[in-house]
Enzyme design. Sequence first.
Site, mmCIF file in Angstrom:
data_model
loop_
_atom_site.group_PDB
_atom_site.id
_atom_site.type_symbol
_atom_site.label_atom_id
_atom_site.label_comp_id
_atom_site.label_asym_id
_atom_site.label_seq_id
_atom_site.Cartn_x
_atom_site.Cartn_y
_atom_site.Cartn_z
ATOM 1 N N SER A 8 0.852 -1.198 0.000
ATOM 2 C CA SER A 8 0.000 0.000 0.000
ATOM 3 C C SER A 8 0.883 1.242 0.000
ATOM 4 O O SER A 8 1.705 1.430 0.905
ATOM 5 C CB SER A 8 -0.886 0.010 1.244
ATOM 6 O OG SER A 8 -1.450 1.289 1.405
ATOM 7 N N HIS A 31 -1.108 -1.318 -4.295
ATOM 8 C CA HIS A 31 -2.402 -0.942 -3.707
ATOM 9 C C HIS A 31 -2.456 0.572 -3.511
ATOM 10 O O HIS A 31 -1.559 1.164 -2.906
ATOM 11 C CB HIS A 31 -2.552 -1.665 -2.366
ATOM 12 C CG HIS A 31 -3.890 -1.525 -1.726
ATOM 13 N ND1 HIS A 31 -4.982 -2.292 -2.085
ATOM 14 C CD2 HIS A 31 -4.325 -0.707 -0.746
ATOM 15 C CE1 HIS A 31 -6.021 -1.961 -1.343
ATOM 16 N NE2 HIS A 31 -5.651 -0.983 -0.527
ATOM 17 N N ASP A 33 -4.698 3.680 -2.095
ATOM 18 C CA ASP A 33 -5.804 4.041 -1.202
ATOM 19 C C ASP A 33 -6.333 5.418 -1.541
ATOM 20 O O ASP A 33 -5.656 6.434 -1.322
ATOM 21 C CB ASP A 33 -5.325 4.018 0.250
ATOM 22 C CG ASP A 33 -5.121 2.603 0.758
ATOM 23 O OD1 ASP A 33 -6.016 1.768 0.553
ATOM 24 O OD2 ASP A 33 -4.062 2.339 1.360
ATOM 25 N N MET A 35 -8.912 8.181 -0.545
ATOM 26 C CA MET A 35 -9.735 8.577 0.616
ATOM 27 C C MET A 35 -10.240 9.994 0.413
ATOM 28 O O MET A 35 -9.490 10.873 -0.032
ATOM 29 C CB MET A 35 -8.900 8.524 1.898
ATOM 30 C CG MET A 35 -8.294 7.169 2.181
ATOM 31 S SD MET A 35 -7.438 7.183 3.758
ATOM 32 C CE MET A 35 -6.703 5.552 3.760
ATOM 33 N N HIS A 64 -8.337 1.112 -4.117
ATOM 34 C CA HIS A 64 -9.294 0.906 -3.021
ATOM 35 C C HIS A 64 -9.964 2.240 -2.729
ATOM 36 O O HIS A 64 -9.336 3.147 -2.189
ATOM 37 C CB HIS A 64 -8.502 0.380 -1.812
ATOM 38 C CG HIS A 64 -9.303 0.168 -0.578
ATOM 39 N ND1 HIS A 64 -8.703 -0.130 0.633
ATOM 40 C CD2 HIS A 64 -10.638 0.201 -0.335
ATOM 41 C CE1 HIS A 64 -9.639 -0.272 1.553
ATOM 42 N NE2 HIS A 64 -10.816 -0.059 1.004
ATOM 43 N N MET A 66 -12.030 4.477 -0.710
ATOM 44 C CA MET A 66 -12.658 4.734 0.602
ATOM 45 C C MET A 66 -13.327 6.087 0.499
ATOM 46 O O MET A 66 -12.882 7.089 1.065
ATOM 47 C CB MET A 66 -11.591 4.683 1.696
ATOM 48 C CG MET A 66 -11.186 3.259 2.039
ATOM 49 S SD MET A 66 -9.650 3.160 2.937
ATOM 50 C CE MET A 66 -8.506 3.114 1.563
ATOM 51 N N MET A 135 -11.491 -5.704 5.396
ATOM 52 C CA MET A 135 -10.621 -4.808 6.167
ATOM 53 C C MET A 135 -10.310 -5.441 7.521
ATOM 54 O O MET A 135 -11.213 -5.900 8.220
ATOM 55 C CB MET A 135 -11.310 -3.452 6.395
ATOM 56 C CG MET A 135 -11.478 -2.589 5.171
ATOM 57 S SD MET A 135 -9.937 -2.138 4.344
ATOM 58 C CE MET A 135 -9.015 -1.285 5.627
ATOM 59 N N PHE A 141 -6.407 4.884 7.976
ATOM 60 C CA PHE A 141 -5.005 5.168 8.293
ATOM 61 C C PHE A 141 -4.159 3.907 8.215
ATOM 62 O O PHE A 141 -4.647 2.823 8.528
ATOM 63 C CB PHE A 141 -4.894 5.766 9.702
ATOM 64 C CG PHE A 141 -5.663 7.053 9.849
ATOM 65 C CD1 PHE A 141 -5.105 8.264 9.443
ATOM 66 C CD2 PHE A 141 -6.957 7.048 10.331
ATOM 67 C CE1 PHE A 141 -5.835 9.440 9.524
ATOM 68 C CE2 PHE A 141 -7.693 8.214 10.426
ATOM 69 C CZ PHE A 141 -7.133 9.417 10.018
ATOM 70 N N GLY A 142 -2.915 4.088 7.825
ATOM 71 C CA GLY A 142 -1.954 2.993 7.869
ATOM 72 C C GLY A 142 -1.413 2.855 9.283
ATOM 73 O O GLY A 142 -1.657 3.701 10.152
ATOM 74 N N ASP A 173 -6.659 -6.341 4.241
ATOM 75 C CA ASP A 173 -6.026 -5.018 4.258
ATOM 76 C C ASP A 173 -6.057 -4.441 5.662
ATOM 77 O O ASP A 173 -7.133 -4.196 6.208
ATOM 78 C CB ASP A 173 -6.792 -4.107 3.279
ATOM 79 C CG ASP A 173 -6.165 -2.724 3.154
ATOM 80 O OD1 ASP A 173 -5.112 -2.476 3.757
ATOM 81 O OD2 ASP A 173 -6.755 -1.904 2.429
ATOM 82 N N GLY A 174 -4.852 -4.210 6.202
ATOM 83 C CA GLY A 174 -4.748 -3.553 7.495
ATOM 84 C C GLY A 174 -3.959 -4.373 8.499
ATOM 85 O O GLY A 174 -4.349 -5.481 8.847
ATOM 86 N N GLY A 195 1.179 -2.081 4.072
ATOM 87 C CA GLY A 195 1.727 -0.741 3.920
ATOM 88 C C GLY A 195 2.953 -0.540 4.782
ATOM 89 O O GLY A 195 4.092 -0.609 4.312
HETATM 90 O O1 LIG Z 1 -6.632 0.787 3.596
HETATM 91 C C1 LIG Z 1 -5.788 1.135 4.359
HETATM 92 C C2 LIG Z 1 -6.147 1.984 5.505
HETATM 93 O O2 LIG Z 1 -7.482 2.309 5.406
HETATM 94 C C3 LIG Z 1 -4.349 0.729 4.148
HETATM 95 O O3 LIG Z 1 -4.201 0.101 2.903
HETATM 96 C C4 LIG Z 1 -3.871 -0.207 5.188
HETATM 97 O O4 LIG Z 1 -4.132 0.222 6.465
HETATM 98 C C5 LIG Z 1 -2.418 -0.561 4.940
HETATM 99 O O5 LIG Z 1 -1.588 -0.025 5.859
HETATM 100 P P1 LIG Z 1 -0.903 -0.903 7.012
HETATM 101 O O6 LIG Z 1 -0.341 -2.129 6.361
HETATM 102 O O7 LIG Z 1 0.129 0.007 7.555
HETATM 103 O O8 LIG Z 1 -1.981 -1.264 8.002
#
Ligand SMILES: O=C(CO)[C@H](O)[C@H](O)COP(=O)(O)O
Length: 220
Positions: A8, A31, A33, A35, A64, A66, A135, A141-142, A173-174, A195
């Site tokens: 990401s 990927h 994002d 937003m 993606h 959002m 998710m 947020f990452g 994801d996440g 990410g």
């Molecule tokens: O969609 C996302 C947040 O909404 C990111 O893609 C996701 O959080 C990736 O980041 P990390 O791997 O740091 O969690």
Amino acid sequence: MGIQIAPSILTADFAHLADEAKAVSDAEWLHVDVMDNHFVPNLTLGMPVVEALAKAAEQPLDCHLMIEDPDRWAPGYVEAGASSVTFHVEACRAPIRTAREIRAKGARAAMALRPATPIEPYEDMLAELDMVLLMTVEPGFGGQKFLDVVLPKIRRTRDLVTKHGLDIWIEIDGGVSAETIERCAEAGADVFVAGSAVYSADNPNEMVNHLRTLAEAATA
Ligand SMILES: O=C(CO)[C@H](O)[C@H](O)COP(=O)(O)O
């Protein structure tokens, strides 16, 4: 279909996105994002950046969305160069129509679910999709902590895909990292967005390959 790793760019350096794509050249997908500061409390990038990145990056772009009103915007992201476009079912008024429009324009259609959104109400429309994104953090947020509570939903989604004999990806994801990826792979995921784990590594490409090896071993 095989394990896919999708770094990401949310945690990459936005001033050098082309270089950041090259830094993960071993990854199958990139990927992206998108937003809008309405569906999630964060603002990132939109179609012009996707269009530029599609020209600069070698990997297919996994976009993606959002955002609110993905029904209106999703087809435009295919035109901008995305290879897959993911809309959130919580924001989408007509998911079947939107998925069909994405596919008709030549991209993979994917539907994303927030951690607390159940998969069961969407069982009958899985055949309209190329991918389901589950998710494993609240979107926005990452760098958040992986939510173990989503693991049973990954298993139930895999069971539904198998029950209907479908050939669709299950993307997570996440909070995906070397500590969490094996659990997700064992539960049935095959596409992994990562990410911070990738972009905070000394060698992002090595981390991509390490994550893939862990996921493959967990499903061997
Ligand atoms: O969609 C996302 C947040 O909404 C990111 O893609 C996701 O959080 C990736 O980041 P990390 O791997 O740091 O969690």
